[in-house]
Design a protein around this motif. Structure first.
Motif, short mmCIF file in Angstrom:
data_model
loop_
_atom_site.label_atom_id
_atom_site.label_comp_id
_atom_site.label_asym_id
_atom_site.label_seq_id
_atom_site.Cartn_x
_atom_site.Cartn_y
_atom_site.Cartn_z
N UNK A 32 -10.47 20.47 7.22
CA UNK A 32 -9.44 20.21 6.09
C UNK A 32 -9.25 18.63 6.30
N UNK A 33 -8.83 17.86 5.31
CA UNK A 33 -8.68 16.55 5.34
C UNK A 33 -7.34 16.01 4.77
N UNK A 34 -6.88 14.96 5.20
CA UNK A 34 -5.87 14.05 4.36
C UNK A 34 -6.42 12.70 3.96
N UNK A 35 -6.19 12.62 2.58
CA UNK A 35 -6.55 11.10 2.03
C UNK A 35 -5.26 10.56 1.34
N UNK A 36 -5.37 9.28 0.98
CA UNK A 36 -4.19 8.70 0.46
C UNK A 36 -4.85 7.84 -0.63
N UNK A 37 -4.23 7.57 -1.63
CA UNK A 37 -4.45 6.49 -2.63
C UNK A 37 -3.01 5.76 -2.93
N UNK A 38 -3.51 4.46 -2.92
CA UNK A 38 -1.99 3.56 -3.25
C UNK A 38 -2.41 3.12 -4.74
N UNK A 39 -1.34 2.27 -5.50
CA UNK A 39 -1.80 1.86 -6.73
C UNK A 39 -2.74 0.95 -6.93
N UNK A 40 -3.63 1.17 -7.69
CA UNK A 40 -4.88 0.11 -7.82
C UNK A 40 -6.03 0.15 -6.83
N UNK A 41 -5.87 1.18 -5.97
CA UNK A 41 -6.89 1.11 -4.89
C UNK A 41 -7.59 2.75 -5.13
N UNK A 42 -8.78 2.41 -4.29
CA UNK A 42 -9.50 3.89 -4.37
C UNK A 42 -8.86 4.81 -3.21
N UNK A 43 -9.16 5.97 -3.63
CA UNK A 43 -8.67 7.25 -2.76
C UNK A 43 -9.20 6.85 -1.20
N UNK A 44 -8.69 6.80 0.01
CA UNK A 44 -9.30 6.72 1.31
C UNK A 44 -8.95 7.60 2.22
N UNK A 45 -9.94 7.81 2.99
CA UNK A 45 -9.77 8.96 4.22
C UNK A 45 -8.73 8.61 5.08
N UNK A 46 -7.82 9.62 5.56
CA UNK A 46 -6.91 9.30 6.58
C UNK A 46 -7.41 10.03 7.69
N UNK A 47 -7.44 11.38 7.70
CA UNK A 47 -7.74 12.21 8.80
C UNK A 47 -8.29 13.45 8.43
N UNK A 48 -9.02 14.27 9.39
CA UNK A 48 -9.59 15.38 9.29
C UNK A 48 -9.61 16.31 10.45
N UNK A 49 -9.64 17.51 10.27
CA UNK A 49 -9.60 18.54 11.62
C UNK A 49 -10.59 19.39 11.14
#
Length: 128
Positions: free
Chosen positions: A34-51
């Motif tokens: 399972x993973x967490x990702x994030x996406x800020x306005x105008x930016x690509x979705x990026x990896x945060x963490x996974x388990x």
């Protein structure tokens, strides 16, 4: 099939903490990384963490290492992200996702294309 619903986002001051949760439906939750990702306005979705599916190893992006902690509870079908020492640059929509293939391995990619079953996301805003 696994369906995911995120919660726990909000507005917090820099230096503060938030805990995100992701609730999963489906009987096969326990066989997927399972993973967490994030996406800020105008930016690509990026990896945060996974388990890992085995709950043995975790991975973190360099920009959150030491501040964020990912965990999973297979008995409750949940995965969480504890976020401490938040910075304004952490502001984004945070998404939970599962790896496309089951039984992931430690050297598997953290690219978001290798994950699916995205939730609707939860907004995290960190004010300076």
């Amino acid at each position: 099939q696994v369906q995911l619903v995120e919660s726990g986002g909000g507005l917090v001051q820099a230096g503060g903490s938030l805990r995100l949760s992701c609730a999963a439906s489906g009987r096969t939750f326990g066989i997927y990384d399972m993973g967490w990702f994030r996406q800020a306005p105008g930016k690509e979705r990026e990896f945060v963490a996974s388990v890992s599916w085995s709950n043995i190893w975790t991975k973190y992006a360099d920009y959150v290492k030491g501040r964020f902690t990912i965990s999973r509870d297979d008995a409750k079908n949940t995965v969480s992200l504890q976020m401490n020492s938040l910075k304004p640059e952490d502001t984004a929509v945070y998404y939970c996702a599962k790896r496309r293939k089951p039984w992931g391995r430690p050297n598997d990619s953290s690219d978001y294309n290798d994950f699916d079953s995205w939730g609707q996301g939860t907004q995290v805003t960190v004010s300076s």
